[in-house]
Design an enzyme around this catalytic site. Structure first.
Site, PDB file in Angstrom:
ATOM      1  N   GLY A  84      -1.026   9.926 -11.234  1.00 31.40           N
ATOM      2  CA  GLY A  84      -0.190   8.735 -11.112  1.00 31.40           C
ATOM      3  C   GLY A  84       0.011   8.306  -9.675  1.00 31.40           C
ATOM      4  O   GLY A  84      -0.453   8.958  -8.730  1.00 31.40           O
ATOM      5  N   LYS A 107       1.139   0.961  -0.509  1.00 24.38           N
ATOM      6  CA  LYS A 107       0.750   2.361  -0.404  1.00 24.38           C
ATOM      7  C   LYS A 107       1.457   3.027   0.776  1.00 24.38           C
ATOM      8  O   LYS A 107       1.453   2.507   1.890  1.00 24.38           O
ATOM      9  CB  LYS A 107      -0.774   2.457  -0.219  1.00 24.38           C
ATOM     10  CG  LYS A 107      -1.317   3.869  -0.161  1.00 24.38           C
ATOM     11  CD  LYS A 107      -2.849   3.835  -0.081  1.00 24.38           C
ATOM     12  CE  LYS A 107      -3.428   5.241  -0.030  1.00 24.38           C
ATOM     13  NZ  LYS A 107      -4.911   5.211   0.020  1.00 24.38           N
ATOM     14  N   ASP A 245      -9.913   9.313 -11.584  1.00 25.44           N
ATOM     15  CA  ASP A 245      -8.718   8.554 -11.233  1.00 25.44           C
ATOM     16  C   ASP A 245      -8.936   7.643 -10.036  1.00 25.44           C
ATOM     17  O   ASP A 245      -8.023   6.916  -9.641  1.00 25.44           O
ATOM     18  CB  ASP A 245      -7.534   9.498 -10.977  1.00 25.44           C
ATOM     19  CG  ASP A 245      -7.824  10.505  -9.888  1.00 25.44           C
ATOM     20  OD1 ASP A 245      -8.676  11.377 -10.106  1.00 25.44           O
ATOM     21  OD2 ASP A 245      -7.200  10.421  -8.820  1.00 25.44           O
TER      22      ASP A 245
END
Length: 488
Positions: A84, A107, A245
């Site tokens: 995640g 970010k 991912d």
């Protein structure tokens, strides 16, 4: 801006809504006006005036709905479980000037429920690398995330040493990863149908016209991924962490971590210092793309009409699409048509580069110095450097290849050959050492070199007066190419 925060309307198990955790005393690093204009950000006076506060986490504009996404993934071939957004937030989704949905993702902006053992922060060096690489990819014409801008702060962040915390506003056509489906399959399987419908309707609406929209969607993801990785191979780019991912469902490059651009041509090159087995070496990227998709696709067997056999049909075109896109691109880099004789010349050329560890970017560009030396003095010098590095034996191989190549282009329109070479081979890529010079200056509070590289990479296919010799200089022969740390 035209907000369309559709992800925030999905089942709340898929995310956690929260505001960013502000950085201490954020200061401007660099702002990408081109991206701002694309998004409509530049038309909003408040957004323009307060972009440092926004990226630094001090101000959340009306229309933003920050959330951290949940996803899972396979990392280095092993199931890693729940992952995640551990240090990022999807701040908003907007329609850009082309009516394309774009994610604004912040970010380095603090802890989330998915941070695991992380601190929720990002450091300046990795932020600058991602900022410049996204910009470089945009100008190279390769689908990828870009960035609106970044800030540096007084927030201390410990990695191998204490570093300055930074934050980046990443812009991408999607932040949905293969790992999102892996998370759903493991933790919320009842959401698979709804989430698949969302992916189709949002990113692949044309698939709705198919008799089997889900299979059409899966085939499209496979083909886009194959083309993306072919683009990487053609430009000499190694991603470094091709975990499930880190791959987007849209076939756009995402997550610039320990990436690198090939310098001296070595297909076995490993650019991630944590990749001890070479799983993500440059030459392995096409196979890893296939592996990731092969892991991803079976989760859809829970949906009606999806079987192992139909999934095999979806995956089957991967190799053909990759090879066709790669071979066509390789021929264009040589200015040649896509035919058997061209492929023979192309692969012999790559062998020459590999056997003599010649610079990948410069060697392709040097062909202009062979064909039209009077019009391309920079490339003429590159060609002289290339031949100077060859041994007597290698010079014989080069002379033979040169004779065959010139004979082949003599049958073609020289103007078209030159145009293809010029438009498919950049003069400048984000080499590790030029990125590091910008980082070193920025760590001293000087961002002029970041700005110069931003300008240089804005037109990578043209020789520029602002360039220095170092901008296109490879490392010394036999010098190892600098590996990049995963810590960021």
């Amino acid at each position: 801006m035209r907000y369309q925060n559709s992800y925030a309307k999905l089942d709340p198990r898929l995310y956690h809504k929260q505001p960013p955790t502000a950085l201490d005393n954020p200061r401007a690093g660099h702002f990408n006006l081109q991206v701002a204009e694309q998004l409509g950000w530049s038309e909003d006076k408040e957004l323009m005036q307060r972009w440092v506060d926004i990226i630094g986490g001090h101000y959340v504009p009306d229309g933003f709905e920050p959330l951290a996404m949940a996803y899972a993934g396979h990392q280095f071939g092993q199931w890693a479980g729940q992952l995640g957004d551990g240090r990022g937030l999807l701040m908003a989704q907007v329609l850009d000037n082309n009516d394309t949905l774009q994610d604004l993702h912040l970010k380095g902006i603090g802890l989330t429920p998915y941070s695991r053992m992380g601190d929720g922060r990002a450091v300046l060096r990795s932020t600058i690398r991602e900022y410049l690489c996204g910009h470089a990819f945009a100008q190279l014409g390769i689908p990828a995330s870009n960035a609106l801008g970044f800030v540096v702060s007084d927030t201390p962040v410990r990695r191998e040493k204490m570093e300055a915390g930074a934050a980046l506003m990443r812009v991408a056509d999607s932040h949905i990863r293969l790992g999102h489906v892996e998370w759903i399959a493991s933790f919320a399987p009842d959401l698979l149908g709804e989430f698949t419908d969302y992916m189709i309707d949002t990113y692949y609406p044309d698939c709705r016209d198919s008799e089997q929209p889900v299979l059409s969607f899966l085939s499209a993801v496979v083909e886009r991924t194959a083309r993306m990785i072919a683009d990487w191979q053609l430009i000499g780019f190694a991603h470094g962490v091709m975990n499930t991912d880190n791959l987007s469902i849209t076939g756009s490059t995402l997550d610039f971590g320990p990436f690198g651009f090939m310098e001296r041509f070595n297909p076995a090159w490993i650019n991630n210092h944590s990749d001890h087995t070479g799983r993500y070496a440059y030459q392995n990227q096409p196979a890893i793309g296939y592996w990731n998709l092969n892991v991803w696709l079976p989760h859809f067997m829970r949906l009606p009409g999806v079987t192992r056999e139909t999934l095999a049909d979806c995956l089957a075109p991967y190799e053909t699409v990759f090879m066709q896109h790669y071979q066509q691109g390789l021929c264009r880099k040589l200015g040649l048509p896509h035919e058997q004789v061209s492929l023979g010349l192309a692969f012999d050329w790559l062998s020459l580069l590999e056997d003599n560890l010649l610079d990948y970017t410069n060697s392709f560009r040097a062909l202009l110095g062979l064909i039209a030396p009077d019009n391309y003095p920079h490339e003429k010098q590159l060609l002289a450097t290339l031949t100077h590095e060859l041994s007597a034996e290698a010079l014989t191989v080069w002379q033979d290849w040169r004779k065959r190549y010139l004979a082949q282009i003599a049958t073609l329109s020289i103007d078209e050959v030159i145009e293809n070479i010029e438009n498919n081979n950049p003069v400048y890529v984000l080499r590790n050492d030029i990125a590091q010079r910008a980082i070193t200056a920025a760590e001293q509070g000087q961002f002029d070199e970041v700005d110069r590289l931003y300008t240089l990479l804005a037109t990578p296919y043209k020789v520029q007066e602002l360039a220095t010799v170092l901008d296109s200089s490879p490392p010394a022969p036999n010098a190892p190419q600098m590996p990049i740390s995963c810590s960021s």
